[in-house]
Design a protein around this motif. Structure first.
Motif, PDB file in Angstrom:
ATOM      1  N   THR A  81      13.126 -32.941 -36.201  1.00 27.86           N
ATOM      2  CA  THR A  81      12.819 -31.699 -35.913  1.00 27.86           C
ATOM      3  C   THR A  81      13.170 -30.854 -37.260  1.00 27.86           C
ATOM      4  O   THR A  81      12.706 -30.036 -37.660  1.00 27.86           O
ATOM      5  CB  THR A  81      13.075 -31.024 -34.565  1.00 27.86           C
ATOM      6  OG1 THR A  81      12.468 -31.908 -33.685  1.00 27.86           O
ATOM      7  CG2 THR A  81      12.596 -29.573 -34.549  1.00 27.86           C
ATOM      8  N   PHE A  82      14.398 -31.312 -37.551  1.00 27.50           N
ATOM      9  CA  PHE A  82      15.057 -30.363 -38.458  1.00 27.50           C
ATOM     10  C   PHE A  82      14.431 -30.648 -39.874  1.00 27.50           C
ATOM     11  O   PHE A  82      14.187 -29.662 -40.506  1.00 27.50           O
ATOM     12  CB  PHE A  82      16.635 -30.803 -39.009  1.00 27.50           C
ATOM     13  CG  PHE A  82      17.259 -30.383 -39.878  1.00 27.50           C
ATOM     14  CD1 PHE A  82      17.946 -28.908 -39.587  1.00 27.50           C
ATOM     15  CD2 PHE A  82      17.424 -30.779 -40.976  1.00 27.50           C
ATOM     16  CE1 PHE A  82      18.704 -28.335 -40.606  1.00 27.50           C
ATOM     17  CE2 PHE A  82      18.322 -30.391 -42.001  1.00 27.50           C
ATOM     18  CZ  PHE A  82      18.863 -28.979 -41.761  1.00 27.50           C
ATOM     19  N   GLN A  83      14.077 -31.872 -40.062  1.00 28.23           N
ATOM     20  CA  GLN A  83      13.019 -32.429 -41.212  1.00 28.23           C
ATOM     21  C   GLN A  83      11.908 -31.689 -41.551  1.00 28.23           C
ATOM     22  O   GLN A  83      11.444 -31.279 -42.338  1.00 28.23           O
ATOM     23  CB  GLN A  83      13.027 -33.817 -41.508  1.00 28.23           C
ATOM     24  CG  GLN A  83      14.457 -34.640 -41.610  1.00 28.23           C
ATOM     25  CD  GLN A  83      15.028 -34.135 -43.086  1.00 28.23           C
ATOM     26  OE1 GLN A  83      14.315 -33.670 -43.978  1.00 28.23           O
ATOM     27  NE2 GLN A  83      16.321 -34.292 -42.991  1.00 28.23           N
ATOM     28  N   THR A  84      11.195 -31.568 -40.144  1.00 25.75           N
ATOM     29  CA  THR A  84       9.766 -30.861 -40.022  1.00 25.75           C
ATOM     30  C   THR A  84      10.037 -29.488 -40.324  1.00 25.75           C
ATOM     31  O   THR A  84       9.323 -28.983 -41.228  1.00 25.75           O
ATOM     32  CB  THR A  84       9.267 -31.169 -38.451  1.00 25.75           C
ATOM     33  OG1 THR A  84       9.216 -32.499 -38.361  1.00 25.75           O
ATOM     34  CG2 THR A  84       8.032 -30.661 -38.608  1.00 25.75           C
ATOM     35  N   LEU A  85      10.887 -29.002 -39.619  1.00 28.39           N
ATOM     36  CA  LEU A  85      11.337 -27.438 -40.006  1.00 28.39           C
ATOM     37  C   LEU A  85      11.456 -27.235 -41.513  1.00 28.39           C
ATOM     38  O   LEU A  85      10.746 -26.313 -42.216  1.00 28.39           O
ATOM     39  CB  LEU A  85      12.233 -26.922 -39.220  1.00 28.39           C
ATOM     40  CG  LEU A  85      11.892 -26.914 -37.604  1.00 28.39           C
ATOM     41  CD1 LEU A  85      13.325 -26.444 -36.916  1.00 28.39           C
ATOM     42  CD2 LEU A  85      10.768 -25.848 -37.153  1.00 28.39           C
TER      43      LEU A  85
ATOM     44  N   ALA B 225       3.862 -22.881 -34.192  1.00 23.89           N
ATOM     45  CA  ALA B 225       3.812 -22.947 -32.650  1.00 23.89           C
ATOM     46  C   ALA B 225       3.457 -24.540 -32.189  1.00 23.89           C
ATOM     47  O   ALA B 225       4.092 -25.021 -31.412  1.00 23.89           O
ATOM     48  CB  ALA B 225       2.595 -22.358 -32.019  1.00 23.89           C
ATOM     49  N   THR B 226       2.679 -25.273 -33.115  1.00 27.83           N
ATOM     50  CA  THR B 226       2.437 -26.698 -32.971  1.00 27.83           C
ATOM     51  C   THR B 226       3.911 -27.422 -32.993  1.00 27.83           C
ATOM     52  O   THR B 226       4.034 -28.232 -32.072  1.00 27.83           O
ATOM     53  CB  THR B 226       1.671 -27.331 -33.821  1.00 27.83           C
ATOM     54  OG1 THR B 226       0.194 -26.475 -33.589  1.00 27.83           O
ATOM     55  CG2 THR B 226       1.239 -28.770 -33.770  1.00 27.83           C
ATOM     56  N   ALA B 227       4.584 -27.132 -33.853  1.00 28.30           N
ATOM     57  CA  ALA B 227       5.941 -27.818 -34.220  1.00 28.30           C
ATOM     58  C   ALA B 227       6.790 -27.478 -32.992  1.00 28.30           C
ATOM     59  O   ALA B 227       7.496 -28.486 -32.527  1.00 28.30           O
ATOM     60  CB  ALA B 227       6.575 -27.549 -35.460  1.00 28.30           C
ATOM     61  N   LEU B 228       6.866 -26.128 -32.604  1.00 27.57           N
ATOM     62  CA  LEU B 228       7.641 -25.704 -31.508  1.00 27.57           C
ATOM     63  C   LEU B 228       7.300 -26.399 -30.331  1.00 27.57           C
ATOM     64  O   LEU B 228       8.110 -26.686 -29.437  1.00 27.57           O
ATOM     65  CB  LEU B 228       7.686 -24.330 -31.528  1.00 27.57           C
ATOM     66  CG  LEU B 228       8.202 -23.610 -32.419  1.00 27.57           C
ATOM     67  CD1 LEU B 228       8.484 -21.941 -32.173  1.00 27.57           C
ATOM     68  CD2 LEU B 228       9.968 -23.994 -32.569  1.00 27.57           C
ATOM     69  N   ARG B 229       6.028 -26.364 -29.805  1.00 26.72           N
ATOM     70  CA  ARG B 229       5.699 -27.076 -28.746  1.00 26.72           C
ATOM     71  C   ARG B 229       5.836 -28.491 -28.578  1.00 26.72           C
ATOM     72  O   ARG B 229       6.425 -29.061 -27.707  1.00 26.72           O
ATOM     73  CB  ARG B 229       3.783 -26.887 -28.665  1.00 26.72           C
ATOM     74  CG  ARG B 229       3.508 -25.951 -27.330  1.00 26.72           C
ATOM     75  CD  ARG B 229       2.022 -25.738 -27.230  1.00 26.72           C
ATOM     76  NE  ARG B 229       1.674 -24.492 -27.603  1.00 26.72           N
ATOM     77  CZ  ARG B 229       0.786 -24.024 -28.848  1.00 26.72           C
ATOM     78  NH1 ARG B 229       0.239 -25.023 -29.331  1.00 26.72           N
ATOM     79  NH2 ARG B 229       0.845 -22.876 -28.955  1.00 26.72           N
TER      80      ARG B 229
ATOM     81  N   HIS C 292       9.315 -28.860 -27.812  1.00 27.08           N
ATOM     82  CA  HIS C 292       9.785 -28.166 -26.280  1.00 27.08           C
ATOM     83  C   HIS C 292       9.644 -29.582 -25.284  1.00 27.08           C
ATOM     84  O   HIS C 292      10.457 -29.579 -24.642  1.00 27.08           O
ATOM     85  CB  HIS C 292       8.873 -27.007 -25.979  1.00 27.08           C
ATOM     86  CG  HIS C 292       9.028 -26.422 -24.780  1.00 27.08           C
ATOM     87  ND1 HIS C 292       8.664 -27.030 -23.464  1.00 27.08           N
ATOM     88  CD2 HIS C 292       9.275 -25.345 -24.346  1.00 27.08           C
ATOM     89  CE1 HIS C 292       8.867 -26.350 -22.494  1.00 27.08           C
ATOM     90  NE2 HIS C 292       9.344 -25.036 -22.706  1.00 27.08           N
ATOM     91  N   ALA C 293       8.859 -30.255 -25.628  1.00 29.59           N
ATOM     92  CA  ALA C 293       8.374 -31.344 -24.795  1.00 29.59           C
ATOM     93  C   ALA C 293       9.689 -32.436 -25.007  1.00 29.59           C
ATOM     94  O   ALA C 293      10.162 -32.886 -24.284  1.00 29.59           O
ATOM     95  CB  ALA C 293       6.968 -32.071 -24.978  1.00 29.59           C
ATOM     96  N   GLU C 294       9.982 -32.710 -26.130  1.00 32.92           N
ATOM     97  CA  GLU C 294      11.047 -33.314 -26.459  1.00 32.92           C
ATOM     98  C   GLU C 294      12.346 -32.900 -25.700  1.00 32.92           C
ATOM     99  O   GLU C 294      13.113 -33.690 -25.324  1.00 32.92           O
ATOM    100  CB  GLU C 294      11.316 -33.383 -28.036  1.00 32.92           C
ATOM    101  CG  GLU C 294      10.222 -34.404 -28.756  1.00 32.92           C
ATOM    102  CD  GLU C 294      10.441 -34.198 -30.062  1.00 32.92           C
ATOM    103  OE1 GLU C 294       9.724 -34.839 -30.659  1.00 32.92           O
ATOM    104  OE2 GLU C 294      11.166 -33.332 -30.633  1.00 32.92           O
ATOM    105  N   THR C 295      12.534 -31.511 -25.816  1.00 32.88           N
ATOM    106  CA  THR C 295      13.726 -31.237 -25.488  1.00 32.88           C
ATOM    107  C   THR C 295      13.988 -31.221 -24.024  1.00 32.88           C
ATOM    108  O   THR C 295      15.067 -31.325 -23.130  1.00 32.88           O
ATOM    109  CB  THR C 295      13.884 -29.654 -25.822  1.00 32.88           C
ATOM    110  OG1 THR C 295      13.940 -29.406 -27.175  1.00 32.88           O
ATOM    111  CG2 THR C 295      15.276 -29.009 -25.221  1.00 32.88           C
TER     112      THR C 295
END
Ligand SMILES: [Fe+2]
Length: 180
Positions: free
Chosen positions: A153-157, A52-56, A59-62
């Motif tokens: 984000t890809f690297q984080t995921l 959820a933290t990574a997605l949030r 989300h802001a970046e997007t």
């Protein structure tokens, strides 16, 4: 079309520019879809706050990425508010994955998120080339900013995959709810 130059100096015909604008419109639709995909997952995640933290964060970046695309479209005389935002077929299929309830939902969504980021990375690399080729080099820094966020984000995921899978199995093993 015969006078078009698609390599070297550039392709600045109306058709080439129209194609570039369409590419930006598709990227806009893609990011709108990304927001929906993230929101849907955030609504459902129970036991994976790290996801959820990574997605949030993304989300802001997007939201910022959408703003950059709208600025470029505005400059090109294309009104983003009138876009139908029809996602591409593939992006739609990826998003559909994120809407499916499955016993390993958290993993399936994770795979879909990785695929979505890779799709976005290719989209921006393509747009950067089109911007240069059609004489819109001024757009390149904005497109590169979006690309960098997708790559990060890809690297984080990707980096979360092993731990996420282990945690999923541990919860299953402990008889805990593990799906989301
Ligand atoms: Fe993204």
């Amino acid at each position: 079309m015969a006078h078009d130059q698609t390599t070297g100096a550039g392709a600045t015909s109306d058709e080439a520019i129209k194609t570039y604008v369409m590419g930006l419109q598709n990227a806009h639709a893609l990011e709108k879809q990304a927001i929906q995909l993230i929101n849907r997952q955030l609504e459902r995640i129970d036991h994976y706050p790290e996801v959820a933290t990574a997605l949030r964060k993304h989300h802001a970046e997007t939201e910022g990425q959408i703003g950059r695309i709208e600025a470029m479209l505005h400059e090109l005389g294309s009104d983003a508010s009138k876009l139908k935002d029809l996602a591409t077929q593939m992006a739609g299929n990826l998003a559909a994955l994120g809407h499916t309830v499955m016993p390993d939902e958290i993993l399936k969504n994770h795979f879909a998120n990785c695929a979505f980021e890779a799709f976005e990375m290719a989209t921006y690399k393509s747009l950067i080339a089109m911007a240069r080729t059609t004489g819109h080099a001024a757009h390149v820094p904005m497109l590169e900013a979006n690309l960098r966020e997708e790559e990060a984000t890809f690297q984080t995921l990707q980096g979360m995959t092993a731990d996420l899978s282990a945690k999923f199995l541990q919860r299953i093993g402990a008889g805990q709810k593990a799906d989301r």
